[in-house]
Design a protein around this motif. Sequence first.
Motif, PDB file in Angstrom:
ATOM      1  N   TYR A  42       1.026  -1.282  -0.083  1.00 37.35           N
ATOM      2  CA  TYR A  42      -0.041   0.219  -0.139  1.00 37.35           C
ATOM      3  C   TYR A  42       0.755   1.349   0.097  1.00 37.35           C
ATOM      4  CZ  TYR A  42      -4.411  -2.398   0.854  1.00 37.35           C
ATOM      5  OH  TYR A  42      -5.546  -3.076   0.937  1.00 37.35           O
ATOM      6  N   GLN A  87       0.782   5.419   0.932  1.00 40.86           N
ATOM      7  CA  GLN A  87       0.301   6.344   1.741  1.00 40.86           C
ATOM      8  C   GLN A  87       0.953   7.676   1.349  1.00 40.86           C
ATOM      9  OE1 GLN A  87       0.553   6.339   6.003  1.00 40.86           O
ATOM     10  NE2 GLN A  87      -1.852   6.961   6.191  1.00 40.86           N
ATOM     11  N   ARG A 132      -2.878  11.082   3.485  1.00 44.23           N
ATOM     12  CA  ARG A 132      -3.081  10.093   4.563  1.00 44.23           C
ATOM     13  C   ARG A 132      -4.084   8.902   3.826  1.00 44.23           C
ATOM     14  NH1 ARG A 132      -5.367  12.927   9.600  1.00 44.23           N
ATOM     15  NH2 ARG A 132      -7.221  12.333   8.714  1.00 44.23           N
ATOM     16  N   MET A 186      -5.043   5.660   2.168  1.00 44.69           N
ATOM     17  CA  MET A 186      -4.353   4.401   1.614  1.00 44.69           C
ATOM     18  C   MET A 186      -4.609   3.864   0.011  1.00 44.69           C
ATOM     19  SD  MET A 186      -2.399   3.594   4.449  1.00 44.69           S
ATOM     20  CE  MET A 186      -2.035   1.691   4.572  1.00 44.69           C
ATOM     21  N   MET A 242       4.859   7.253   1.620  1.00 45.18           N
ATOM     22  CA  MET A 242       5.202   6.080   2.457  1.00 45.18           C
ATOM     23  C   MET A 242       4.541   5.095   1.901  1.00 45.18           C
ATOM     24  SD  MET A 242       6.759   6.438   5.595  1.00 45.18           S
ATOM     25  CE  MET A 242       6.056   5.113   6.759  1.00 45.18           C
TER      26      MET A 242
END
Lengths: 112, 114
Positions: B37, B39, B43, B45, B89
Amino acid sequence: NAGVTQTPKFRILKIGQSMTLQCTQDMNHNYMYWYRQDPGMGLKLIYYSVGAGITDKGEVPNGYNVSRSTTEDFPLRLELAAPSQTSVYFCASGRTAREKLFFGSGTQLSVL
Amino acid sequence: AQTVTQSQPEMSVQEAETVTLSCTYDTSESDYYLFWYKQPPSRQMILVIRQEAYKQQNATENRFSVNFQKAAKSFSLKISDSQLGDAAMYFCAYRNTTGNQFYFGTGTSLTVIP
């Protein structure tokens, strides 16, 4: 089709207060999950549900409770808020175990 | 309990180059699902790619591909022709077949250098 809806988006609590984070999905998914994400960290599973009336603990359930009275709703309850519960909370749902999760936009919670 | 480990907290890559993000996991199951996933700062996902453990062929999605080594319990993500929009991320995740266990790693922060 709204997907997974979380409310509120932001909340500040005082120590000892209680609140419920709401999560609703309109995709008729059986699987629903609550995660918390601490700054710079991954997601930790709090509670999950594989269908209405069925819930179980994840990795970090202490201080939280859930219910699943309907397929659509999976609220997360904080009874006595503590600073350690300051985090971003994500609700997610999935149709089957092999398919991807759909995530809500998250709730940023601060306990002061 | 199943665990997912991402040993690279931060990675950087030059735009248009290739980068590989590492992930290892621990399980006693023979069948399960693995995910990457993304990010971004928003925020949200976003699913990047998914692998089913019973399939030997590595999954690919456009510029994203995985190297799935079942015996070594390794699941790395390769991003080819990196773009500025890939900066985010990245989380590796494990899910069992009954869906009652879905665990994430601690994430790798990817920076794309223009």
